[in-house]
Design an enzyme around this catalytic site. Structure first.
Site, PDB file in Angstrom:
ATOM      1  N   ARG A  61       0.868  -1.107  -0.036  1.00  0.00           N
ATOM      2  CA  ARG A  61      -0.042   0.148  -0.065  1.00  0.00           C
ATOM      3  C   ARG A  61       0.684   1.109   0.038  1.00  0.00           C
ATOM      4  NH1 ARG A  61      -3.320   2.551   4.552  1.00  0.00           N
ATOM      5  NH2 ARG A  61      -4.813   3.766   3.631  1.00  0.00           N
ATOM      6  N   HIS A  65       0.864   3.975  -2.657  1.00  0.00           N
ATOM      7  CA  HIS A  65       0.453   5.576  -2.464  1.00  0.00           C
ATOM      8  C   HIS A  65       1.870   6.388  -2.860  1.00  0.00           C
ATOM      9  CE1 HIS A  65      -3.206   5.424   0.331  1.00  0.00           C
ATOM     10  NE2 HIS A  65      -3.036   4.250  -0.335  1.00  0.00           N
ATOM     11  N   ASN A  93      -3.394   8.909   3.990  1.00  0.00           N
ATOM     12  CA  ASN A  93      -2.311   8.137   4.400  1.00  0.00           C
ATOM     13  C   ASN A  93      -1.873   8.180   6.028  1.00  0.00           C
ATOM     14  OD1 ASN A  93      -0.972   7.904   1.865  1.00  0.00           O
ATOM     15  ND2 ASN A  93      -0.091   9.863   1.737  1.00  0.00           N
ATOM     16  N   HIS A 192      -5.822  -5.974  -2.812  1.00  0.00           N
ATOM     17  CA  HIS A 192      -6.572  -6.034  -1.604  1.00  0.00           C
ATOM     18  C   HIS A 192      -6.817  -7.326  -0.935  1.00  0.00           C
ATOM     19  CE1 HIS A 192      -8.871  -1.640  -2.512  1.00  0.00           C
ATOM     20  NE2 HIS A 192      -7.498  -1.713  -1.948  1.00  0.00           N
TER      21      HIS A 192
END
Length: 323
Positions: A61, A65, A93, A192
């Site tokens: 993740r 990001h 975040n 995910h």
């Protein structure tokens, strides 16, 4: 279109990925300057993952990001300062974790090769190595040669990161802005399959989907009833649940089985079924072999988004502060 053609030219002519004008990403970039870099990062990552099974999802993740804001330049790792609020402090975040581990892995590389390996490359490699740990083989190729960015702005993270509340049209636009297509959107959503989601990222689907105290009709009713036992109200921002029930630590293609059952946790997961093209891709990725092949290719593309190379940016000694 012109930028996509330029990237294609770089790949075809030079056999590498990255920007033509500033240098390029390539295999074994540190072969001469720090030949053991990738092995040091792999060993340090695996040591941490062996003690903390949540790290693969966290690093994956974090890498995602990082790449979606200013490209894969390690800017997500920078701390805020008195005069600047950094990406870390953007609402999307706030639940990122594992920064201290990335700092530790970088410190291990610095012991052997000071001021050589970028934090952006450390993060890209650590994400791959963490997810690959249980497979004992790399799940995707990571080209190296990224440089670290000096700018990190909270506003840019808020503006560019895909939201769990997004519909299909918005998601497609988010990904297109990064040079990624619908196929990449569906494939990368498969990340995910590991990790958790906090209640406040989906509880509107349970309690107030259209502002009338209703439930999202596209959410599997049995699954919704279970989620309500975990997330008691709209304001719960501390409770979390697996994004892929039964697969929180197992990296596989079960996410697509879950989505097909209308058990996608976020509105952005459910959105993949609202378009014929993306539905077809979801169906294709029910084949495990297809998923692993496609995920490797999409991760390689994502890892090359707007990278700084050559003399651009810097090589940070510590990932949380510019030199």
């Amino acid at each position: 279109m012109r930028n996509q053609a330029l990237i294609l030219l770089c790949i075809v002519v030079f056999g590498v990925i990255g920007t033509c004008h500033g240098g390029s990403l390539r295999k074994k970039y540190y072969k001469k300057t720090c030949p053991d870099a990738e092995e040091i990062i792999k060993k340090a990552t695996e040591k941490h993952v062996a003690n903390d099974p949540t790290l693969p999802a966290r690093f994956l993740r974090m890498h995602f990001h990082d790449c979606f804001v200013r490209g894969c330049d390690g800017s997500v790792l920078l701390n805020s300062t008195t005069n600047n609020s950094a990406e870390k402090d953007a609402i999307p975040n706030l639940n990122l974790a594992g920064f201290d581990v990335i700092d530790d892995i970088k410190a291990e590389v610095e012991k052997k090769c000071p001021n050589v390996v970028s934090c952006a490359d450390v993060l890209a490699l650590a994400a791959r190595d963490a997810v690959s740990f249980k497979f004992q083989r790399p799940l995707w190729e990571v080209l190296t040669g990224r440089r670290d960015g000096r700018v990190s702005r909270v506003s840019e993270a808020s503006a560019n990161l895909p939201s769990p509340f997004s519909n299909f049209t918005t998601l497609v636009r988010n990904f297109a802005n990064q040079g990624l297509n619908v196929h990449d959107l569906v494939v990368l959503s498969g990340g995910h399959t590991i990790g958790v989601g906090h209640c406040n990222a989906f509880s509107n689907r349970l309690y107030n989907f259209t502002g009338r105290g209703d439930q999202d009709p596209s959410l599997n009713p049995t699954y919704a009833a279970f989620l309500k036992t975990q997330c008691r109200n709209l304001t719960d921002n501390t409770t979390f649940v697996p994004m892929d029930p039964g697969s929180v630590f197992k990296f596989d293609n079960n996410y697509y089985v879950t989505v097909k059952q209308n058990k996608g946790l976020f509105q952005s997961d459910a959105a993949l079924l609202t378009n014929k093209g993306s539905r077809n891709i979801v169906n294709e990725l029910l084949d495990p072999k297809k998923f692993f092949t496609e995920f490797a290719q999409s991760m390689k593309r994502m890892g090359a988004i707007n990278v700084l190379t050559g003399n651009e940016g810097e090589i940070r000694k510590q990932c949380f502060v510019v030199n």
